[in-house]
Design a protein around this motif. Structure first.
Motif, short mmCIF file in Angstrom:
data_model
loop_
_atom_site.label_atom_id
_atom_site.label_comp_id
_atom_site.label_asym_id
_atom_site.label_seq_id
_atom_site.Cartn_x
_atom_site.Cartn_y
_atom_site.Cartn_z
N ASN A 2 76.42 91.63 -0.56
CA ASN A 2 75.69 92.86 -0.26
C ASN A 2 76.49 93.76 0.68
O ASN A 2 76.47 94.99 0.54
N ALA A 3 77.17 93.13 1.64
CA ALA A 3 77.99 93.92 2.57
C ALA A 3 79.10 94.65 1.83
O ALA A 3 79.46 95.78 2.19
N ALA A 4 79.64 94.01 0.79
CA ALA A 4 80.71 94.64 0.01
C ALA A 4 80.17 95.85 -0.74
O ALA A 4 80.80 96.92 -0.76
N TRP A 5 79.00 95.71 -1.37
CA TRP A 5 78.42 96.85 -2.10
C TRP A 5 78.11 97.99 -1.15
O TRP A 5 78.31 99.17 -1.47
N GLN A 6 77.61 97.65 0.04
CA GLN A 6 77.33 98.71 1.02
C GLN A 6 78.62 99.38 1.48
O GLN A 6 78.69 100.60 1.61
N GLY A 7 79.66 98.55 1.67
CA GLY A 7 80.93 99.08 2.15
C GLY A 7 81.56 100.07 1.19
O GLY A 7 82.15 101.07 1.61
N ILE A 122 91.05 108.95 -6.12
CA ILE A 122 91.26 107.71 -6.88
C ILE A 122 91.87 106.61 -6.01
O ILE A 122 91.34 105.49 -5.95
N PRO A 123 92.98 106.87 -5.30
CA PRO A 123 93.55 105.78 -4.49
C PRO A 123 92.65 105.33 -3.36
O PRO A 123 92.70 104.16 -2.95
N GLU A 124 91.81 106.23 -2.83
CA GLU A 124 90.90 105.84 -1.75
C GLU A 124 89.88 104.83 -2.26
O GLU A 124 89.57 103.83 -1.60
N GLY A 125 89.32 105.09 -3.45
CA GLY A 125 88.37 104.15 -4.04
C GLY A 125 89.03 102.81 -4.33
O GLY A 125 88.45 101.75 -4.06
N MET A 126 90.26 102.85 -4.84
CA MET A 126 90.98 101.62 -5.11
C MET A 126 91.24 100.83 -3.83
O MET A 126 91.11 99.60 -3.80
N ALA A 127 91.59 101.55 -2.76
CA ALA A 127 91.89 100.89 -1.49
C ALA A 127 90.66 100.13 -0.97
O ALA A 127 90.76 98.97 -0.57
N VAL A 128 89.50 100.78 -0.99
CA VAL A 128 88.28 100.13 -0.52
C VAL A 128 87.95 98.93 -1.41
O VAL A 128 87.60 97.84 -0.92
N GLY A 129 88.05 99.10 -2.73
CA GLY A 129 87.75 98.01 -3.65
C GLY A 129 88.67 96.82 -3.45
O GLY A 129 88.23 95.66 -3.43
N ALA A 192 83.18 104.20 -8.12
CA ALA A 192 83.40 103.71 -9.48
C ALA A 192 84.67 102.85 -9.52
O ALA A 192 84.68 101.74 -10.07
N GLY A 193 85.75 103.36 -8.95
CA GLY A 193 87.00 102.61 -8.92
C GLY A 193 86.88 101.35 -8.09
O GLY A 193 87.41 100.29 -8.45
N ALA A 194 86.17 101.44 -6.95
CA ALA A 194 86.01 100.28 -6.09
C ALA A 194 85.22 99.18 -6.78
O ALA A 194 85.55 97.99 -6.66
N VAL A 195 84.18 99.54 -7.52
CA VAL A 195 83.36 98.55 -8.23
C VAL A 195 84.19 97.82 -9.27
O VAL A 195 84.11 96.59 -9.40
N LEU A 196 85.02 98.55 -10.02
CA LEU A 196 85.85 97.92 -11.05
C LEU A 196 86.80 96.89 -10.43
O LEU A 196 86.98 95.79 -10.96
#
Length: 259
Positions: A2-7, A122-129, A192-196
């Motif tokens: 859950n913490a990951a999804w919130q993050g 795009i790279p920001e989402g990837m970084a968090v994921g 979206a990118g982080a979830v993938l």
């Protein structure tokens, strides 16, 4: 979990709140204010690339001895080349630019401005994921505090980013709800990118140093290619440099303090 999804949603919230500024501010942001915000965002992204991505990548490769830098170097270059490729295949228009980049397109100017910000998200989402994937996989040097520090840092720099995209769109003729929606959508690529990446967490574990540094290379490409020229354009560029230092030290403090 859950913490990951919130993050991964925290940075998107930052973009959305910034885009909401179009409802409360009557005028477009001045050039000076935009330099302040762009310089701050650049500082955050550089510090995040170093402390949240490149250093953990090398720490996770300690078993390679003197070659522990190798996965970071390879991943960094792959991330840089990936953004270079996107820069050439996606039509987009940077702030203050008169000529669009990428392939010739008949898209509206406002649409290409949104694409420019989306490309840079795009790279920001990837970084968090990637960071949260490393946290969930366990056995890495990434802590929950460090992962949240990255999310918070990107959310802080996304706040002005949302305003920078929504307010000019309104100034160019779009109504406020549509300008707000475009600002929000420009940041939707991040979760979206982080979830993938998050869904593939277990499979990524052996390659985590490469993915961490890949995100760093992509983020720094954006900083050097887009943010630094924008914060330095015209007169009084020193304010952008000062705010770069503010963003850098804030992100550094968050990562070390929470990590």
């Amino acid at each position: 979990m859950n913490a990951a999804w919130q993050g991964i949603l925290v940075p998107f919230l930052g973009t959305s709140l910034g885009a909401a500024g179009v409802f409360f501010m009557k005028k477009e942001l001045s050039r000076g204010v935009q330099k302040v915000l762009t310089g701050f965002a650049a500082g955050v992204m550089v510090a995040a690339s170093i402390w949240s991505l490149l250093i953990p990548a090398m720490e996770q490769s300690n078993g390679m001895g003197r070659l522990s830098f190798l996965p970071a170097v390879i991943g960094f270059w792959l991330g840089t080349l990936f953004l270079l490729l996107l820069d050439h295949v996606i039509p987009h228009l940077h702030m203050y630019a008169d000529k669009a980049e990428g392939p010739r397109s008949h898209l509206a100017k406002t649409t290409m401005m949104v694409l420019a910000v989306t490309l840079h998200n795009i790279p920001e989402g990837m970084a968090v994921g990637v960071v949260y994937a490393g946290l969930l996989a366990g056995g890495s040097t990434i802590t929950a505090g460090a992962a949240m520090a990255l999310s918070l840092g990107i959310a802080i720099q996304n706040f002005p980013e949302g305003a920078i995209i929504s307010m000019p769109l309104h100034a160019q003729g779009k109504n406020k709800p549509r300008a707000f929606l475009d600002g929000v959508l420009s940041g939707a690529v991040e979760p979206a990118g982080a979830v993938l990446v998050l869904l593939a967490a277990e499979k990524l574990t052996p390659w985590m140093p490469y993915f961490l540094s890949f995100a760093a290379g992509a983020m720094l490409y954006v900083v050097v290619e887009e943010l630094i020229p924008e914060m330095s354009e015209g007169e009084h560029s020193n304010i952008g440099v000062v705010m770069f230092a503010v963003g850098f030290t804030l992100m550094m403090a968050l990562d070390v303090g929470l990590g």
